[in-house]
Design an enzyme around this catalytic site. Structure first.
Site, PDB file in Angstrom:
ATOM      1  N   PRO A   2       0.817  -1.203   0.000  1.00 36.27           N
ATOM      2  CA  PRO A   2       0.000   0.000   0.000  1.00 36.27           C
ATOM      3  C   PRO A   2       0.855   1.259   0.000  1.00 36.27           C
ATOM      4  CG  PRO A   2      -0.438  -1.437   1.896  1.00 36.27           C
ATOM      5  CD  PRO A   2       0.875  -1.807   1.334  1.00 36.27           C
ATOM      6  N   GLU A   3       0.725   2.027  -1.061  1.00 38.95           N
ATOM      7  CA  GLU A   3       1.367   3.330  -1.147  1.00 38.95           C
ATOM      8  C   GLU A   3       0.258   4.376  -1.084  1.00 38.95           C
ATOM      9  OE1 GLU A   3       4.237   3.430  -4.402  1.00 38.95           O
ATOM     10  OE2 GLU A   3       4.214   1.258  -4.523  1.00 38.95           O
TER      11      GLU A   3
END
Length: 274
Positions: A2-3
């Site tokens: 997750p960015e």
DNA sequence: AGTACGCCCTGGCCGC
DNA sequence: TGCGGCCAGGGCGTAC
């Protein structure tokens, strides 16, 4: 996994579902997830019977502002997921579900994380900037070409610069590669070698790629799903990441893969200049 | 002080 | 089918 775009997508989902709701109790099944800033008992005590006033994102962190002056904060690490669970959208509590945030009416937020690199902690609002220690939000109005250019004053490889959360918050390995392709910059190019024009191209690429990532509801390569358990679409738009030995979409030259700062790095050797 | 590397974990995939 | 080796999107502690 997750960015910024993935965490932003989860934030938007959870905001709809949990704003104004009270946490009855948090259950933490894996102590190592709660090892930072405060211990697990403290998290349980400081969140019990607290109402969630707001859901926000800062970099790759997800923030639940409580009706005390505390904030419950999650980081998803590589494989973390936050799933909103209700009668209409049930999810199983399995061996990877390390935290259960119980709300009323049997609603829950589940934190799943197979690789256990995630974190949860509670801090006071006043401690926020100190404890998170992050650079500017790249999609905020406060982030400008001038600010970016002023930070490009060291010989660090530009790829490593983009991954440094103290410089810019929220960019991870996938978006860094996509941003550098969009900007036409070679990942090993020293940050302090960028001229004003190149810095401007980088700035525009950061905005465009992250905005497109949010629009596509994130990248799902292995574990990432939104708060409803659905995959994102950005992986279909990737031009270099995960495309080693496939043709560059711009010039047809084969995309190369190398390692920079211990991270897999994908680039077009022809389009991206050092 | 700034930077580079090994390490924390588990699962999936590939090749034998 | 089984197993070893290698890969993985993040960040930290440690060693320079």
């Amino acid at each position: 996994m997750p960015e910024l775009p993935e965490v932003e997508t989860i934030k938007r989902d959870l905001k709809k579902h949990v704003t104004g709701k009270m946490i009855s109790r948090i259950e933490i099944n894996l102590p190592r997830i709660a090892r930072k800033h405060c211990n697990q008992d403290e998290i349980v005590i400081r969140t019990e019977r607290r109402t969630i006033k707001e859901v926000k994102r800062r970099g790759k962190f997800l923030l639940f502002y409580l009706d005390s002056s505390d904030i419950l904060i999650f980081h998803l690490g590589m494989t973390g997921q936050l799933l909103f669970c209700s009668i209409d959208s049930p999810f199983e509590i399995d061996k990877y579900t390390h935290i259960v945030v119980r709300l009323k009416d049997n609603e829950k937020i589940l934190f799943r994380d197979p690789r256990q690199f995630g974190q949860v902690f509670v801090i006071n609002q006043e401690e926020l900037s100190d404890k998170l220690d992050l650079g500017p939000e790249p999609l905020s109005d406060g982030f400008t070409v001038e600010i970016l250019y002023s930070m490009l004053n060291r010989p660090t490889k530009i790829k490593s610069f983009l991954l440094d959360q103290k410089k810019i918050a929220g960019i991870g390995n996938i978006y860094a590669d996509e941003i550098l392709f969009e900007a036409g910059l070679h990942p090993i190019k020293p940050a302090n070698s960028l001229n004003k024009g190149e810095a401007t191209r980088l700035f525009v690429a950061i905005r465009n790629v992250l905005t497109e990532g949010v629009k596509q509801r994130g990248t799902s390569i292995s574990d990432y799903v939104d708060a409803s358990g659905k995959k994102g679409n950005m992986q279909n738009k990737h031009r270099v990441y995960g495309r080693a030995e496939k043709p560059c979409p711009r010039c047809g030259t084969n995309i190369k893969r190398t390692v920079i700062g211990g991270r897999g790095t994908h680039f077009c050797p022809r389009c991206q200049k050092t």
